[in-house]
Design a protein around this motif. Structure first.
Motif, PDB file in Angstrom:
ATOM      1  N   GLN A 217       0.845  -1.199   0.000  1.00  0.00           N
ATOM      2  CA  GLN A 217       0.000   0.000   0.000  1.00  0.00           C
ATOM      3  C   GLN A 217       0.882   1.250   0.000  1.00  0.00           C
ATOM      4  N   TYR A 223       7.106  -0.249   2.105  1.00  0.00           N
ATOM      5  CA  TYR A 223       6.495  -1.579   2.270  1.00  0.00           C
ATOM      6  C   TYR A 223       7.491  -2.535   2.944  1.00  0.00           C
ATOM      7  N   GLY A 263      -4.672  -4.533   1.825  1.00  0.00           N
ATOM      8  CA  GLY A 263      -3.537  -5.217   1.208  1.00  0.00           C
ATOM      9  C   GLY A 263      -3.294  -6.610   1.753  1.00  0.00           C
TER      10      GLY A 263
END
Ligand SMILES: [Zn+2]
Length: 309
Positions: A217, A223, A263
């Protein structure tokens, strides 16, 4: 230890008598891998060098090199919750969200479950996700290494949670009808030891649910962060299960626990026989794999999208 690793430890204020090593793929055992990104988030807008690689054989994404077990124990027992929440007691919002996620999960998977049974939540935090199952007649047990959170779950919520690392769990054989590991397999020191213990504790034909943070995301360097030591995809989350004898039958990125962890990916599998190592490798070679090239282009494309925003 290489200089960049010493600097990394300094950066995250975890200087101590730690060591590090390059490790083989935790899924297929191959040593050959391809660096996907070298720089990862260490929180509060800061970044440090700790490479994330993709296995050349199966595509599994993991941090490599890796610090030793003492680092993990110290980090998660004392540091992790403070980094995330700023204190060692969970916020009311966090607890409420966990309970809600458990309610939504129960509804999402109840058609696959026996009427009631015995449930284990590995990395349960305060244990809130188990509440809905308890209410519906399930016997439950949660385990988590974070003593502050475990005490909160026991004392404030009256939940059966015990403070223990996933690799140190001592469980009765063939007891559990459902084991859930919600995002925690990305944090544990050794996912293979963890799943071995779970397999022994699972009833034949029982269910395992894994949750991973599968769809980024943010840009790659955010991430990839110090709190996640491996990253599952829809393919590798299934491979990890299959390696330990669970046959996945529902793998999805639908938000089966609600919208608060966007996610997320999930895989639900049923315990059967553990494949031989050769059979498991044959499955990977037959095409149940991702290539480093595919993984790299996925993150290059992701970064292009985030730069354009
Ligand atoms: Zn591999």
């Amino acid at each position: 230890m290489e200089q960049f690793l010493k600097e990394y430890l300094q950066h995250i204020q975890m200087e101590g008598d730690y060591s590090s090593e390059y490790i083989p793929c935790e899924i297929c055992g191959d040593h050959a891998c391809t660096i996907v990104r070298e720089v990862i988030s260490i929180g509060k807008g800061a970044f440090g060098k700790l490479p994330v690689v993709a296995c050349n054989s199966c595509g599994f994404l993991y941090q490599n090199p890796r610090f030793n077990k003492q680092f993990y124990e110290d980090y998660y027992a004392r540091h992790y919750r403070n980094v995330i929440f700023g204190k060692s007691d969970p916020s009311p919002e966090f607890v409420e969200d966990q309970i809600k996620r458990g309610e939504l999960l129960y509804e999402s998977i109840r058609s696959y479950l026996p009427e009631c049974g015995v449930m284990l939540d590995v990395g349960s935090s305060v244990g809130g996700m188990m509440q809905a199952f308890m209410r519906n007649g399930w016997e439950v047990l949660g385990t988590d290494p974070d003593i502050g959170f475990v005490n909160y779950g026991k004392e404030k919520l009256g939940l059966p949670v015990i403070a223990v690392g996933a690799e140190e769990m001592e469980l009765d054989d063939q007891k559990y009808d459902l084991i859930i590991i919600m995002g925690s397999l990305e944090h544990v020191y050794d996912p293979n030891i963890t799943l071995d213990i779970c397999r022994r504790a699972a009833k034949p034909g029982s269910l395992l649910l894994l949750e991973g943070r599968g769809h980024p995301q943010s840009a790659a360097k955010t991430y990839f962060n110090q709190n996640h030591h491996r990253y599952f995809t829809l393919n590798s989350i299934e491979l990890m299960m299959m390696k330990h004898g669970w046959q996945p039958f529902m793998t999805t990125d639908d938000s089966i626990c609600g919208p608060t962890r966007p996610g997320g990916i999930y895989s639900l599998g049923r315990l059967g026989d553990v494949p031989s190592h050769d059979d498991f490798l044959a499955t990977i070679r037959s095409g149940k794999r991702e290539t480093p090239k595919e993984i790299l282009s996925k993150f290059d494309e992701l970064d292009r999208q985030w730069e354009a925003k």
